[in-house]
Design an enzyme around this catalytic site. Structure first.
Site, mmCIF file in Angstrom:
data_model
loop_
_atom_site.group_PDB
_atom_site.id
_atom_site.type_symbol
_atom_site.label_atom_id
_atom_site.label_comp_id
_atom_site.label_asym_id
_atom_site.label_seq_id
_atom_site.Cartn_x
_atom_site.Cartn_y
_atom_site.Cartn_z
ATOM 1 N N ASP A 17 0.773 -1.243 0.000
ATOM 2 C CA ASP A 17 0.000 0.000 0.000
ATOM 3 C C ASP A 17 0.802 1.291 0.000
ATOM 4 O O ASP A 17 0.275 2.341 -0.362
ATOM 5 C CB ASP A 17 -0.989 -0.010 1.170
ATOM 6 C CG ASP A 17 -2.123 -1.005 0.939
ATOM 7 O OD1 ASP A 17 -2.385 -1.323 -0.232
ATOM 8 O OD2 ASP A 17 -2.735 -1.463 1.920
ATOM 9 N N TYR A 49 -10.227 -0.841 1.148
ATOM 10 C CA TYR A 49 -10.009 -1.080 2.581
ATOM 11 C C TYR A 49 -9.780 0.220 3.333
ATOM 12 O O TYR A 49 -9.167 1.155 2.829
ATOM 13 C CB TYR A 49 -8.806 -2.006 2.809
ATOM 14 C CG TYR A 49 -9.226 -3.390 3.231
ATOM 15 C CD1 TYR A 49 -9.754 -3.609 4.499
ATOM 16 C CD2 TYR A 49 -9.140 -4.470 2.369
ATOM 17 C CE1 TYR A 49 -10.166 -4.869 4.903
ATOM 18 C CE2 TYR A 49 -9.548 -5.742 2.754
ATOM 19 C CZ TYR A 49 -10.060 -5.936 4.022
ATOM 20 O OH TYR A 49 -10.472 -7.182 4.417
#
Length: 740
Positions: A361, A449
């Site tokens: 990420d 998310y």
């Protein structure tokens, strides 16, 4: 001004190392870049003719532009001069990533620009070993997404009838409320130097992440001329095709089975937050809320925070996220840095998109995905909300309103308590202390998310570092074979199994910089009972292992992990003769995500270790990089190279901590994954660092003793009545018990 400050500090006592004043004086070294500093750096770089910079919003891919700008941290030994001796702070600098696409051989170059706020110099920043950054490893930008969108429109137009019939009236272009969208998968290829992305189409409704339609396409977009981009593969209804034309031809001729998704009015409701079903909770009254009867008990001064003996500076690094610096308790430093480094989610599945999904990420500038926090949901209404500024894939600083919060909360659990019974229907005394903590919180929403990042500071010298996962699952189109890789969560939707791993840097300075590390386990001992020689005693005793090298202190997943891991200062002892120390206690269910050395695993070699301890080095500042997502095969930052056979006894040590959990999605993850059970992290706990529990300084303690007449005598050091928002009745305690 700096000189005057230093002189004043010396007049106050230059030997008072660790003073509050010096901590506050040093905190701005760690503060994120201000909008004014960002603009100054941008203007300075744009004024350099040979760079030929244009704006990030320029629609060309063949351009030179700023990709990211964030604070460049000062070297630790320079920062400590300000923090421990009140000396002048080192000049502020910016780290800037520039993508040079408008040249024969495109490249990525990082610069350190300073001094701020009026920059005059820029020098090239290199990685350990002078590893070059491949141009293909750069994060994707909004402009590149625009070109991908155009390519998808062309693909979708050629397959319009197929998509329309499959979805019951959804299309990619010329649509109103029945549109399609997409999610892109990374890494973008199967080896270094590639830029090939699997993209899956979804219905563009609320929660589109769990609305795959069974159409996935592999686009090669390596060339900087979008006209040269090509379709390499298409996956539809569990079959692969080499082109859109092949798929359409076989669809029209009936050679492949036509897919038809359910078509009914409430089909899209399942992914929304709209309440449904019967609730037994009253809706005409609010639930419990937090209050501060007399206002805040903490103090915030820019990026410097103080609370109940704690003080620290914070920043939110645009590339990676939340960081805490110069963490002190009662003026004594516990850690120089505790910082989020990386978060990954590696998936498995039956469709090509699922097989390829290995999200790393920081490669999506995770730290810049800090969006507005909702009072009463993300943070209590009483919280202090703080704005953040980021400069990623933009031409000007981006303001993220209320993206970080600080608040004190009660845990609803005593920090400690004891009821001392007299075993005759009464008691000798009751003592207790409520458990209140300070919380520093932000979130990162990396597409589907949502990560909630917390630092919690307890009154007894404990720090908790925690991440809670929520948001939408990453779902793919259901196939019968997919049940090996997850759960069916809707008619045509598979929730794919995945493992979340999060990496932290913990630069501990326990009673100074010279620390050592040991693990503590228990061993059984068997000896003759001294008061009954015909019998034996079997019990546990402490077994300590001093780890003298970095390799010895690198613990692999799959191997037995010690019961205690303990960092201590061999030269500093508490009142009872114990070496002052802190230990790391894990709250994690992490495990490795790929075999060692297997392709993408090389880029996240930190994921091999729940804990690794290394020497502090300025060449090993971060364990990952913004480039790892799109080149995990030959990463510019290789954590494995941090671990050598160097001596770690009585040295400046850094602990690298990996936490995480396995997530096999289930029907209760619809519409969103919930936070209970999906929070992991670690505690920093004092281990003989203090002479006694430091929370004894808290005046929130309550002691109750019976007087001569047996009536409760309450001893407290805070106001008797809390406040009308909590209770207008004074504290009461009886303490007796009897049969009825």
């Amino acid at each position: 001004m700096e000189l005057v400050f230093v002189l004043l500090m010396c007049l106050a006592g230059c030997g008072a190392s660790g003073s509050r004043e010096w901590a506050q004086h040093g905190a701005p070294m760690f503060a994120d870049l201000t909008p004014q500093e960002m603009k100054a750096v941008r203007n300075y770089l744009h004024a350099i003719p040979e760079m030929k910079l244009t704006y990030a919003s320029n629609k060309a891919l063949k351009k030179n532009s700023i990709l990211l700008m964030e604070l460049h941290l000062p070297k630790k030994h320079l920062a400590l001069k300000a923090l421990d001796h009140g000396q002048a702070r080192p000049p502020r600098q910016a780290r800037v990533i520039i993508q040079f696409g408008n040249q024969t051989k495109p490249k990525i170059t990082e610069y350190i620009v300073g001094p701020l706020p009026f920059p005059t110099t820029h020098i090239v920043k290199t990685f350990k070993g002078n590893k070059p950054v491949r141009f293909e490893s750069r994060p994707i930008t909004l402009v590149e997404y625009d070109h991908l969108e155009d390519k998808l429109k062309t693909i979708a137009a050629a397959a319009h009838k197929l998509l329309f019939e499959t979805t019951g009236g959804f299309s990619y272009s010329n649509c109103s409320d029945r549109c399609l969208t997409f999610s892109d998968i990374a890494p973008r290829g199967l080896g270094p130097g590639e830029r090939r992305t699997w993209i899956m189409l979804q219905k563009f409704v609320e929660g589109y992440f769990i609305h795959p339609i069974g159409f996935e396409v592999l686009i090669n977009h390596q060339d900087l001329d979008p006209e040269k981009w090509t379709v390499e593969k298409i996956w539809y209804n569990s079959m692969y095709f080499d082109s859109v034309e092949e798929l359409v031809e076989k669809y029209e001729s009936g050679e492949i089975e036509k897919l038809k998704l359910p078509d009914h009015d409430d089909e899209d409701l399942f992914s929304t937050y709209i309440p449904r079903g019967h609730s037994n909770t009253a809706t005409n009254i609010h639930g419990p809320k937090m209050v501060e009867p007399q206002g805040h008990r903490y103090r915030i001064e820019q990026n410097f925070v103080e609370y109940a003996g704690w003080s620290f500076a914070y920043r939110v690094r645009s590339s990676a996220g939340l960081q805490v610096f110069d963490l002190r308790f009662n003026g004594e430093r516990i850690a120089y840095e505790i910082s989020l480094q990386e978060a990954v989610a590696f998936y498995a599945g039956d469709t090509p998109a699922a097989m390829q999904t290995k999200y790393i990420d920081a490669g999506w500038a995770m730290g810049s995905s800090t969006f507005e926090l909702a009072p009463g949901i993300d943070c209590p209404e009483i919280a202090s909300f703080i704005d953040l500024y980021h400069y990623f894939d933009t031409d000007k600083p981006m303001l993220h309103k209320n993206a970080l919060c600080v608040f004190e909360m009660t845990t609803g659990m005593p920090l400690r308590r004891h009821f001392n019974s007299n075993f005759n229907g009464g008691y000798n005394f009751f003592g207790g202390l409520e458990n209140t903590v300070l919380v520093l919180r932000t979130t990162s929403t990396v597409y589907n998310y949502d990560y909630i990042w917390d630092f919690l500071f307890y009154q007894n010298g404990v720090v908790e570092v925690k991440v809670s996962a929520t948001g939408y699952i990453h779902a793919t189109f259901f196939t019968p074979n997919g049940l090996q890789y997850g759960s069916k969560v809707y008619d045509y939707v598979l929730g794919n199994l995945h493992t979340h791993l999060v990496h932290y840097k913990v630069d501990l300075d326990i009673a100074g910089q010279k620390n050592s590390f040991e693990s503590i386990d228990l061993k059984y001992v068997n000896f003759t009972n001294p008061w009954s020689p015909e019998n034996f005693i079997v019990q546990s005793k402490i077994h300590r292992t001093e780890h003298k090298t970095e390799r010895s202190a690198a613990f692999r997943f799959g191997k037995k992990f010690p019961r205690y891991v303990h960092f201590y200062n061999a030269n500093e002892k508490n009142k009872w003769g114990h070496q002052k120390g802190y230990r790391i206690q894990f709250n994690s269910h992490a495990h490795s995500v790929l075999p060692k050395g297997w392709r993408e695993e090389v880029g996240i070699s930190w994921s091999r270790y729940p804990l690794a301890v290394t020497l502090h080095k300025e060449s090993e500042v971060t364990s990952s990089s913004i480039y790892t997502q799109n080149d995990p095969w030959e990463p510019v930052v290789s954590f494995e190279n941090f671990i050598n056979n160097e001596d770690i006894v009585n040295q400046d040590l850094v602990a690298w901590v990996t936490v995480g959990f396995l997530h096999v999605p289930h029907s209760e993850d619809i519409p969103n994954t919930a936070t209970p059970g999906n929070a992991v992290g670690f505690f920093l706990r004092p281990f003989n660092f203090f002479d006694e529990d430091p929370s004894l300084t808290s005046k929130s303690t309550v002691i109750v003793r019976p007087d001569e007449d047996g009536k409760p005598k309450i001893q407290r050091w805070t106001p008797e009545v809390v406040g009308h928002c909590v209770s207008d009745k004074p504290f009461f305690y009886n303490g007796t018990y009897a049969g009825v």
